[in-house]
Motif scaffolding. Sequence first.
Motif, PDB file in Angstrom:
ATOM      1  N   ILE A 109      12.640  18.733  -5.098  1.00 48.52           N
ATOM      2  CA  ILE A 109      12.535  18.352  -6.509  1.00 48.52           C
ATOM      3  C   ILE A 109      13.000  19.507  -7.383  1.00 48.52           C
ATOM      4  O   ILE A 109      12.443  20.607  -7.324  1.00 48.52           O
ATOM      5  CB  ILE A 109      11.098  17.979  -6.900  1.00 48.52           C
ATOM      6  CG1 ILE A 109      10.487  16.988  -5.909  1.00 48.52           C
ATOM      7  CG2 ILE A 109      11.077  17.383  -8.310  1.00 48.52           C
ATOM      8  CD1 ILE A 109       9.030  16.649  -6.200  1.00 48.52           C
ATOM      9  N   GLY A 110      14.026  19.278  -8.194  1.00 47.02           N
ATOM     10  CA  GLY A 110      14.513  20.293  -9.107  1.00 47.02           C
ATOM     11  C   GLY A 110      13.722  20.293 -10.401  1.00 47.02           C
ATOM     12  O   GLY A 110      13.527  19.241 -11.026  1.00 47.02           O
ATOM     13  N   TYR A 111      13.256  21.471 -10.816  1.00 46.71           N
ATOM     14  CA  TYR A 111      12.449  21.596 -12.035  1.00 46.71           C
ATOM     15  C   TYR A 111      13.075  22.588 -12.999  1.00 46.71           C
ATOM     16  O   TYR A 111      13.592  23.633 -12.591  1.00 46.71           O
ATOM     17  CB  TYR A 111      11.037  22.079 -11.703  1.00 46.71           C
ATOM     18  CG  TYR A 111      10.170  21.066 -10.993  1.00 46.71           C
ATOM     19  CD1 TYR A 111       9.569  20.031 -11.707  1.00 46.71           C
ATOM     20  CD2 TYR A 111       9.943  21.142  -9.619  1.00 46.71           C
ATOM     21  CE1 TYR A 111       8.764  19.094 -11.070  1.00 46.71           C
ATOM     22  CE2 TYR A 111       9.137  20.217  -8.971  1.00 46.71           C
ATOM     23  CZ  TYR A 111       8.548  19.194  -9.703  1.00 46.71           C
ATOM     24  OH  TYR A 111       7.759  18.275  -9.077  1.00 46.71           O
ATOM     25  N   GLU A 112      12.959  22.291 -14.306  1.00 49.72           N
ATOM     26  CA  GLU A 112      13.260  23.276 -15.346  1.00 49.72           C
ATOM     27  C   GLU A 112      11.975  23.867 -15.911  1.00 49.72           C
ATOM     28  O   GLU A 112      12.018  24.721 -16.792  1.00 49.72           O
ATOM     29  CB  GLU A 112      14.074  22.638 -16.471  1.00 49.72           C
ATOM     30  CG  GLU A 112      13.351  21.530 -17.229  1.00 49.72           C
ATOM     31  CD  GLU A 112      14.120  21.025 -18.432  1.00 49.72           C
ATOM     32  OE1 GLU A 112      14.977  21.764 -18.964  1.00 49.72           O
ATOM     33  OE2 GLU A 112      13.865  19.871 -18.859  1.00 49.72           O
ATOM     34  N   THR A 113      10.815  23.401 -15.432  1.00 49.04           N
ATOM     35  CA  THR A 113       9.516  23.843 -15.935  1.00 49.04           C
ATOM     36  C   THR A 113       8.765  24.615 -14.859  1.00 49.04           C
ATOM     37  O   THR A 113       8.731  24.219 -13.695  1.00 49.04           O
ATOM     38  CB  THR A 113       8.661  22.634 -16.348  1.00 49.04           C
ATOM     39  OG1 THR A 113       8.547  21.738 -15.232  1.00 49.04           O
ATOM     40  CG2 THR A 113       9.286  21.895 -17.510  1.00 49.04           C
TER      41      THR A 113
END
Length: 379
Positions: free
Chosen positions: A353-357
């Motif tokens: 899962i790619g996150y920016e947070t």
Amino acid sequence: MTVEHPIAEITLRCGTLRLAVEQAEMPLDELCGYASRRSRKRGFVFVSKVLGKHFPVRPRAMAEVYRRLASMLTGISGPAVLIALAETATGLGQGIYEEWLRATGRDVLFMHTTRYHLRHPIALEFEESHSHATRHLLYNPIDPDLARLFRQAGTLVLVDDELSTGRTLANLAEKFRQINPGLSSVHFVCLTDWLGSERRAQIERQIGLPTTVHSLLRGSFAFEENPSFEPGPIPAAVGRGDFKDAILGANHGRFGVRGLLQFDLEALIDSVGLRTGQRILVLGNGEFAHAPYLFAQRLENLGFDVSFQSTTRSPLLADRDITSVLEFGDNYDDGITNYLYNVSDRRYDRILIGYETRPLPAAHALPSIIGATPVFFAD
């Protein structure tokens, strides 16, 4: 609206959808499926099979869609602004933008709307009438050169996944004209265009500028509601409204991008410890879709068996092409439920899962629910 000579009649929990196709670059059944919303505003939803949102898609199939749509823009003169609508079309818009840039080197600014409040001047805001979360925000570009381009561009390109009434994009184009009076033309880009010729003409009159719609399929639809349809409780889809600057420090499109997104994808791949032969699902989340897509595309180019899709705040029911539904707290600490579709009934060796947070709030349990590995692009 009456659909003459329907080529498809779709029975859903919410009612019956009848479709006719005028012209298409890809077959209807390759482009979209169908499902029911947990909504009383509009019961049905087109479920794209190439968008990478509600359905797992091969990165190469997404790239081909980006190239096809970008090729329709090659004759457009710059400077231009391309704006993608949150949350569904942020990845689609940035993919089209990057392919357009590669093909032409055109002087183009990319931006996407957002649902999140940030301590930054807002250029405009508008409503998406049929949406579960109606309010869109568009921020001023941070860079002074991009801010000038934003207000002086002659061409506006607006991207959404599908057009059924065109109200949202027409509203945005009208608002944009108020801050850029020198605008000379408008282009809508979408996967499927269900407007019809009469509605397209109405939109052009409303905007007051030459307006062209580009799509992979053009057709019309009619919907007959099921009077006994009960969507159940309508979940909250609007967050707390607090400022998110602390967790949204990086600019991937909210403040304007001029060029290709750059990440150290090799380092990210090394950090997750993949093995040859594994079947992999890469997930984006909410508005943050394009960077995880690039990660998935790189894995596919390295020979891995990869699919991509994204989480969403859009509440759908298990119906027809939505075969499984997972609910969980959002990762933006907004206190709203997010969803992941068509994953729990499929098998993958690894889910990333790619996150920016970062950090992830305690209420966001998705990695543990599906046994996934977080990949933090914010680092």
